[in-house]
Design an enzyme around this catalytic site. Structure first.
Site, PDB file in Angstrom:
ATOM      1  N   CYS A 364       0.842  -1.198   0.000  1.00 18.26           N
ATOM      2  CA  CYS A 364       0.000   0.000   0.000  1.00 18.26           C
ATOM      3  C   CYS A 364       0.883   1.256   0.000  1.00 18.26           C
ATOM      4  O   CYS A 364       1.544   1.547  -0.989  1.00 18.26           O
ATOM      5  CB  CYS A 364      -0.980  -0.040   1.160  1.00 18.26           C
ATOM      6  SG  CYS A 364      -2.376   1.091   0.932  1.00 18.26           S
ATOM      7  N   HIS A 476      -3.797  -5.549   0.995  1.00 18.54           N
ATOM      8  CA  HIS A 476      -3.635  -5.902   2.409  1.00 18.54           C
ATOM      9  C   HIS A 476      -4.132  -7.324   2.632  1.00 18.54           C
ATOM     10  O   HIS A 476      -4.968  -7.835   1.892  1.00 18.54           O
ATOM     11  CB  HIS A 476      -4.431  -4.943   3.294  1.00 18.54           C
ATOM     12  CG  HIS A 476      -3.903  -3.554   3.330  1.00 18.54           C
ATOM     13  ND1 HIS A 476      -2.749  -3.206   3.996  1.00 18.54           N
ATOM     14  CD2 HIS A 476      -4.370  -2.408   2.767  1.00 18.54           C
ATOM     15  CE1 HIS A 476      -2.527  -1.906   3.867  1.00 18.54           C
ATOM     16  NE2 HIS A 476      -3.493  -1.402   3.123  1.00 18.54           N
TER      17      HIS A 476
END
Length: 533
Positions: A364, A476
């Site tokens: 991310c 994630h």
């Protein structure tokens, strides 16, 4: 003896739903854990139960089935209830982006960035009224659907500087007229002062709705505590509903605290470092690695680096401990955390690590940091501007006001092999590839619809460098899928890796927690909160 809680009328909005709020004397007193355990305990008794937290402040969040984001603790509590996470479980989420400012998320969507003074200050009543309206809207929806609602407070109800306009603790309890129990952590010391002092700082009506206390994390022979318990009940005229033991090796998703890896043998097979950034987010990504007995796992922070250097004064500022894999995690303020990496000299340490053949993974915000540049023209996370990134992957990122929020599934391709993977995306940035490289992930929205190329990002997601040493992704939960985790560990240098199924661990720990509550809570007294006799 098992005491089942009967579902009967009470005086809340629905008149059929039992509501109980758990507040704490301090942050980390055990509110989240107690609510999660009660959720699992009651759902095992056949009660249709849901969690609720009016307002949360945390950087660890989860993506909901309805396309929003809520606090990680409420996602865990949903799992305890055998439910998919929903935005109504946590209608207000504050995600700190600086020491004084937070992103404000209402019903799962980021609406604005506010300074603390604007949200909590004397002139903030107008916004707090709107926030309470959103909280009550979610509360009414849940009480119309569930037999029981277990509500978690935030911080402490005795924070008198935050009492005016409160929606997180007693302000909410007074608004919906629900009973409260207060939990305190005896391991911190001063547990009786915490409980009595908290009660003393409440108004008369608030004190009246406190129906009992729970003492958490007790070590030793509980009979030695009995004198204090008797005094507390006599002094406050409130029952102690239970003394919960200190649970060693309780492995549940942490909302904020970074939990060190458990002690492991000296014959680990892979060394992994995660860089602790000031605004690190979603560090629960790494639980499957932290808990793996074959992996020497460490978080590296400014503090741990300073301790290491004090032991070896000849070590330069830029040194990091040796590792096979360095991970740059997610971040709520990616440009500020990029600057922090440079301030510590970690950029040079990463370059050295790569020269020696090590692997680097960015997730991310960490993926964005590995690129060429990060632009924030509208000041979405901080002040407007552009930052030169580490230049390790050929991509550029622009931060935008609209977040990508979705649960996804797909496949991971590495080393000529493919593994199935499930996870979630939660990011403001849109990254553009500057030259064709292998993309290790192919993702679909979890509802089965392929991710839209123009509205979101490429159907093929992430990037693997041409030399195979650097990988980045927005996904994630990368290590939660055992098959994909095993393949990533093989890429990092760990052949025939055994993996930890974190979903299975979570289920085991929730059941363990519910068993402990069933043994150590006075469920008959707890039932009397709703059904006084």
């Amino acid at each position: 003896m098992t005491v089942k809680v009967a579902v009967t009328d009470n005086n809340n909005a629905n008149n059929l739903t039992k509501v109980l709020m758990v507040q704490g004397t301090t942050s980390d007193a055990g509110k989240s854990t107690l609510v999660a355990g009660l959720c699992r305990l009651f759902v095992r008794q056949g009660v249709k139960v849901a969690p609720f937290k009016p307002q949360n402040m945390a950087l660890n969040s989860a993506v909901t089935i309805d396309g929003g984001e809520i606090g990680r603790a409420q996602a865990l509590q949903a799992v305890a209830c055998h439910l998919e996470p929903q935005i109504d479980f946590n209608p207000i989420l504050l995600k700190p982006s600086s020491d004084t400012g937070s992103q404000v998320i209402v019903h799962g969507k980021a609406l604005m960035k506010m300074e603390a003074e604007d949200y909590f200050g004397k002139n903030a009543e107008g916004y707090r009224v709107k926030a309470m309206a959103a909280v009550r809207e979610s509360y009414l929806r849940l009480t119309s659907e569930y037999d029981m609602l277990l509500v978690e407070g935030a911080g402490s109800p005795a924070e008198i500087n935050l009492r005016e306009g409160d929606i997180a603790n007693m302000g909410f309890a007074e608004e919906v007229d629900c009973p409260v129990i207060i939990i305190a952590d005896i391991d911190k010391g001063g547990v009786f002062a915490h409980l009595v002092g908290t009660l003393a700082l409440l108004s008369e009506s608030e004190q009246a709705r406190v129906k009992g206390f729970v003492i958490n994390r007790f070590r030793g022979d509980v009979s030695l505590l009995q004198g204090g318990l008797d005094w507390l009940e006599s002094y406050t005229n409130k029952p102690v509903l239970g003394v919960l033991p200190y649970l060693h090796d309780l492995h549940l998703d942490a909302e904020d605290a970074l939990i060190a890896a458990p002690e492991k043998s000296n014959d680990t097979k892979l060394k992994v470092l995660v860089l602790v950034l000031p605004r690190i987010s979603n560090h629960t990504d790494f639980d499957p690695l932290r808990l793996n007995p074959q992996i020497d796992f460490n978080y590296v922070s400014l503090q741990t680096q300073a301790q290491s250097q004090s032991q070896n004064q000849s070590q330069s500022k830029q040194a990091l401990p040796s590792a096979d894999l360095i991970i740059i995690p997610g971040s709520k303020n990616v440009r500020a955390d990029l600057a922090f990496i440079r301030e510590q000299g970690w950029d040079c340490a990463i370059d050295k690590h790569l020269r020696y053949g090590g692997k680097v993974l960015g997730i991310c915000g960490g993926y964005q940091i590995l690129g060429q540049s990060i632009d924030d023209p509208d000041g979405i996370e901080d002040y407007a501007g552009s930052s030169e990134a580490l230049g390790l992957l050929p991509l550029v990122t622009e931060l935008t006001s609209t977040k990508v929020l979705q649960q996804v599934e797909g496949s991971l391709s590495l080393l000529g092999e493919t593994a199935s993977i499930v996870g979630y995306e939660i990011h403001c940035g849109r990254s553009r590839q500057l030259m064709p490289l292998e993309q290790p992930l192919s993702l679909w929205a979890k509802n089965g619809e392929r991710v839209n190329l123009e509205q979101q990002h490429s159907q093929s997601e992430g990037m693997l460098s041409s030399d195979g040493q650097i990988m980045g992704t927005y996904l994630h939960g990368l290590f939660d899928s055992p098959e994909a985790c095993q393949l990533i560990l093989k890429w990092a240098g760990m052949e025939q890796a055994e993996v930890v199924d974190v979903n299975q661990v979570r289920e085991q720990q929730l059941n363990r927690l519910a068993d402990v509550l069933e043994q150590h809570l006075d469920l008959e007294r707890l039932n009397q909160i709703w059904d006084p006799r």
